[in-house]
Design a protein around this motif. Sequence first.
Motif, PDB file in Angstrom:
ATOM      1  N   TYR A 140      63.583  19.840  21.766  1.00  0.00           N
ATOM      2  CA  TYR A 140      63.389  21.232  21.342  1.00  0.00           C
ATOM      3  C   TYR A 140      64.713  21.951  21.116  1.00  0.00           C
ATOM      4  O   TYR A 140      64.854  22.744  20.179  1.00  0.00           O
ATOM      5  N   PHE A 141      65.709  21.680  21.964  1.00  0.00           N
ATOM      6  CA  PHE A 141      67.019  22.315  21.763  1.00  0.00           C
ATOM      7  C   PHE A 141      67.636  21.883  20.432  1.00  0.00           C
ATOM      8  O   PHE A 141      68.232  22.697  19.723  1.00  0.00           O
ATOM      9  N   PHE A 142      67.495  20.610  20.086  1.00  0.00           N
ATOM     10  CA  PHE A 142      68.053  20.137  18.818  1.00  0.00           C
ATOM     11  C   PHE A 142      67.315  20.739  17.618  1.00  0.00           C
ATOM     12  O   PHE A 142      67.934  21.059  16.602  1.00  0.00           O
ATOM     13  N   LYS A 154      75.407  32.231  14.859  1.00  0.00           N
ATOM     14  CA  LYS A 154      76.417  31.682  15.770  1.00  0.00           C
ATOM     15  C   LYS A 154      76.027  31.807  17.242  1.00  0.00           C
ATOM     16  O   LYS A 154      76.281  30.900  18.024  1.00  0.00           O
ATOM     17  N   LYS A 155      75.424  32.934  17.596  1.00  0.00           N
ATOM     18  CA  LYS A 155      74.998  33.099  18.989  1.00  0.00           C
ATOM     19  C   LYS A 155      73.949  32.044  19.337  1.00  0.00           C
ATOM     20  O   LYS A 155      74.002  31.423  20.390  1.00  0.00           O
ATOM     21  N   GLY A 156      72.977  31.840  18.444  1.00  0.00           N
ATOM     22  CA  GLY A 156      71.943  30.834  18.670  1.00  0.00           C
ATOM     23  C   GLY A 156      72.521  29.429  18.720  1.00  0.00           C
ATOM     24  O   GLY A 156      72.111  28.605  19.534  1.00  0.00           O
ATOM     25  N   ILE A 157      73.503  29.164  17.852  1.00  0.00           N
ATOM     26  CA  ILE A 157      74.159  27.853  17.854  1.00  0.00           C
ATOM     27  C   ILE A 157      74.837  27.620  19.196  1.00  0.00           C
ATOM     28  O   ILE A 157      74.650  26.571  19.833  1.00  0.00           O
ATOM     29  N   ALA A 158      75.611  28.609  19.647  1.00  0.00           N
ATOM     30  CA  ALA A 158      76.327  28.470  20.919  1.00  0.00           C
ATOM     31  C   ALA A 158      75.364  28.300  22.087  1.00  0.00           C
ATOM     32  O   ALA A 158      75.577  27.449  22.965  1.00  0.00           O
ATOM     33  N   THR A 159      74.291  29.083  22.092  1.00  0.00           N
ATOM     34  CA  THR A 159      73.310  28.999  23.175  1.00  0.00           C
ATOM     35  C   THR A 159      72.676  27.612  23.229  1.00  0.00           C
ATOM     36  O   THR A 159      72.580  27.001  24.297  1.00  0.00           O
ATOM     37  N   ASN A 160      72.258  27.106  22.074  1.00  0.00           N
ATOM     38  CA  ASN A 160      71.603  25.794  22.063  1.00  0.00           C
ATOM     39  C   ASN A 160      72.568  24.665  22.372  1.00  0.00           C
ATOM     40  O   ASN A 160      72.198  23.715  23.060  1.00  0.00           O
ATOM     41  N   GLU A 179      81.170  17.356  25.678  1.00  0.00           N
ATOM     42  CA  GLU A 179      81.314  17.510  24.227  1.00  0.00           C
ATOM     43  C   GLU A 179      80.506  18.712  23.729  1.00  0.00           C
ATOM     44  O   GLU A 179      81.000  19.505  22.923  1.00  0.00           O
ATOM     45  N   TYR A 180      79.280  18.844  24.214  1.00  0.00           N
ATOM     46  CA  TYR A 180      78.439  19.958  23.770  1.00  0.00           C
ATOM     47  C   TYR A 180      78.907  21.281  24.353  1.00  0.00           C
ATOM     48  O   TYR A 180      78.859  22.318  23.677  1.00  0.00           O
TER      49      TYR A 180
END
Length: 186
Positions: A140-142, A154-160, A179-180
Amino acid sequence: IGNIGFAYYQQGDYPKALENHFQALRINEELKNKNGIATNLTNIGNIYNHQGDHPKALECYFKALKINEEMKNNNGTAAILSSIGNVYSDQGNYSKALENHLNALKINEELGNNKAIAANLGNIGTIYGEQANYPKALEYFFMALKICEELGNKKGIATNLGNIGEAYAKQMKYKIAEEYFLKALE
């Protein structure tokens, strides 16, 4: 008046926020403005939820849900289902949390609301993570990450990315977790 209540909420003055939201609610009830009533109930529920008063939050959310469903306001219905799911998640009631988030996801998919879909997917991933079902959480995160990247959120990208790192860390896969985490930091 509701906007004044929201400003107090943002400042952390919950008594004044509630006072204004309840005043706005009374006016909307007198006007029989269902959309306003649902909005006021949602805002009051958000304050109660933020204060950790889950029963009062759920009471407000369920009233707002009923109104949104009656008005066939699918955006409002999906948003309230997500809020209800978050309360159940906070309470550790993961089956009800998943049920509400999955229902919100279905509605948002029908609406094509990609930003909300990404949030739903992330919330579902978090619930699976809380249950230590890390493969499902990562799935689900991916999915959420992909949508956030497509939207340039960008906020959503960083959070996930951070959530993915955390899921790997909890599985003791520290190298890939790092890495993540570094991608999220970037």
